[in-house]
Design a protein around this motif. Structure first.
Motif, PDB file in Angstrom:
ATOM      1  N   ARG A 182       0.923  -1.220  -0.184  1.00  0.00           N
ATOM      2  CA  ARG A 182       0.024  -0.226  -0.075  1.00  0.00           C
ATOM      3  C   ARG A 182       0.941   1.081  -0.018  1.00  0.00           C
TER       4      ARG A 182
ATOM      5  N   LYS B   3       2.647   1.554  -3.510  1.00  0.00           N
ATOM      6  CA  LYS B   3       1.322   2.187  -4.578  1.00  0.00           C
ATOM      7  C   LYS B   3       1.120   3.546  -4.380  1.00  0.00           C
ATOM      8  N   GLU B   4       1.068   3.995  -3.052  1.00  0.00           N
ATOM      9  CA  GLU B   4       1.009   5.407  -2.520  1.00  0.00           C
ATOM     10  C   GLU B   4       2.160   6.229  -3.040  1.00  0.00           C
ATOM     11  N   LEU B   5       3.369   5.893  -2.913  1.00  0.00           N
ATOM     12  CA  LEU B   5       4.819   6.616  -3.332  1.00  0.00           C
ATOM     13  C   LEU B   5       4.645   6.957  -4.809  1.00  0.00           C
ATOM     14  N   LYS B   6       4.352   5.664  -5.392  1.00  0.00           N
ATOM     15  CA  LYS B   6       4.211   5.867  -6.930  1.00  0.00           C
ATOM     16  C   LYS B   6       3.284   6.862  -7.517  1.00  0.00           C
ATOM     17  N   HIS B   7       2.094   7.010  -6.733  1.00  0.00           N
ATOM     18  CA  HIS B   7       1.158   8.008  -7.149  1.00  0.00           C
ATOM     19  C   HIS B   7       1.480   9.288  -6.729  1.00  0.00           C
ATOM     20  N   ASN B   8       2.050   9.348  -5.398  1.00  0.00           N
ATOM     21  CA  ASN B   8       2.380  10.839  -5.256  1.00  0.00           C
ATOM     22  C   ASN B   8       3.311  11.422  -5.902  1.00  0.00           C
ATOM     23  N   PHE B   9       4.484  10.671  -6.458  1.00  0.00           N
ATOM     24  CA  PHE B   9       5.675  11.101  -7.083  1.00  0.00           C
ATOM     25  C   PHE B   9       5.727  10.468  -8.444  1.00  0.00           C
ATOM     26  N   ILE B  10       4.592  10.525  -9.215  1.00  0.00           N
ATOM     27  CA  ILE B  10       4.469  10.003 -10.480  1.00  0.00           C
ATOM     28  C   ILE B  10       5.528  10.140 -11.261  1.00  0.00           C
TER      29      ILE B  10
ATOM     30  N   ARG C 293       8.604  10.795 -10.709  1.00  0.00           N
ATOM     31  CA  ARG C 293       9.886  10.251 -10.338  1.00  0.00           C
ATOM     32  C   ARG C 293      10.163   8.824 -10.746  1.00  0.00           C
TER      33      ARG C 293
END
Length: 273
Positions: A169, A172-179, A181
């Motif tokens: 989770r 997934k949130e990290l990838k979404h927040n820093f799309i 990067r």
């Protein structure tokens, strides 16, 4: 950074005490062996502050042969002696890093012309700007400037997740927040490498792996074509070619920061004799 204040303090006891400060002189710098030059911008600022007339014959990144003149300066003895040692130190330390980095780059690219050599953020505190500039003069690149410019997940981050579900989770949130990067993860075994590649990691930083394990991880690129892999941990001029042969996209090392300063000869003479 005020390089002069660090060395001069209030005044130059020796030059003043000898009574030679007003005499006119010329000062030149030349390496004792072949180098990749770095430090010209910083030395130029010192010379400008001291109002010293100067001519640079070489620029940052140039390959300078033994005894080739880098720089010539003309001024009074007081000013020349103020500029002398701090300028020499800058050239010697920065050129040492640049020259060593260049050796690494040449060795790695002889195996794989498209490989990149990068340096870590394990630089000496307060000297990061100078060290990274020297690395770039030698043909290398910064791996990370700091926590603010890239995303890299370490074991120390993973230790704060209670189970895989919570980790996934968070990932997934990290990838979404820093799309915009790339998401890099440090791994030290194949199971970790395969797991994080399946989660969508963009970069696997392979830490202290032996060559066979590293080659096995590189084969993940067949399943995940977007994946980039780096090798890191204990890489230096004597083994970098072996790591390059494993097929990684780039190499990460701290070794240039420990490069030996190079010998730059400084000659100072009076001009009116």
């Amino acid at each position: 950074m005020d390089f002069l204040l660090e060395d001069i303090g209030y005044f130059d006891l020796t030059t003043h005490g000898l009574g030679i400060g007003d005499k006119k002189g010329v000062m030149s710098f030349a390496p004792k062996a072949e180098i990749v030059l770095c430090g010209t911008d910083e030395v130029k600022e010192i010379l400008k502050k001291l109002d010293i007339a100067h001519t640079f014959f070489k620029k940052n990144g140039d390959r300078v042969m033994a005894n080739e003149t880098i720089l010539e300066c003309k001024s009074d003895a007081a000013s020349l002696h103020k500029a002398w040692k701090i300028s020499q130190n800058i050239f010697e330390y920065m050129s040492g890093i640049a020259t060593y980095t260049n050796k690494l780059v040449k060795s790695a690219k002889a195996i794989n012309p498209s490989i990149s050599v990068s340096t870590t953020r394990k630089n000496f505190p307060g000297a990061k700007k100078l060290m990274l500039k020297a690395v770039m003069c030698g043909g290398g690149a910064p791996h990370r400037l700091g926590l603010y410019d890239s995303v890299l997940i370490f074991e120390q981050h993973l230790n704060f997740f209670s189970d895989k579900a919570e980790l996934e989770r968070g990932f997934k949130e990290l990838k979404h927040n820093f799309i915009e990067r790339k998401i890099a993860v440090e791994v030290d075994n194949f199971e970790q490498a395969s797991y994080f590649a399946s989660l969508g990691a963009d970069i696997l930083q392979c830490e202290k792996m032996d060559f066979e394990l590293l080659k096995k991880c590189v084969k993940l690129k067949y399943e995940f074509p977007y994946l980039l892999l780096s090798a890191t941990g204990g890489i230096h001029e004597k083994n970098i070619a072996d790591f390059a042969e494993c097929g990684v996209d780039f190499i990460v090392t701290s070794s240039p920061y420990h490069a030996k300063p190079l010998d730059i000869k400084v000659t100072i003479k009076e001009t009116n004799r």
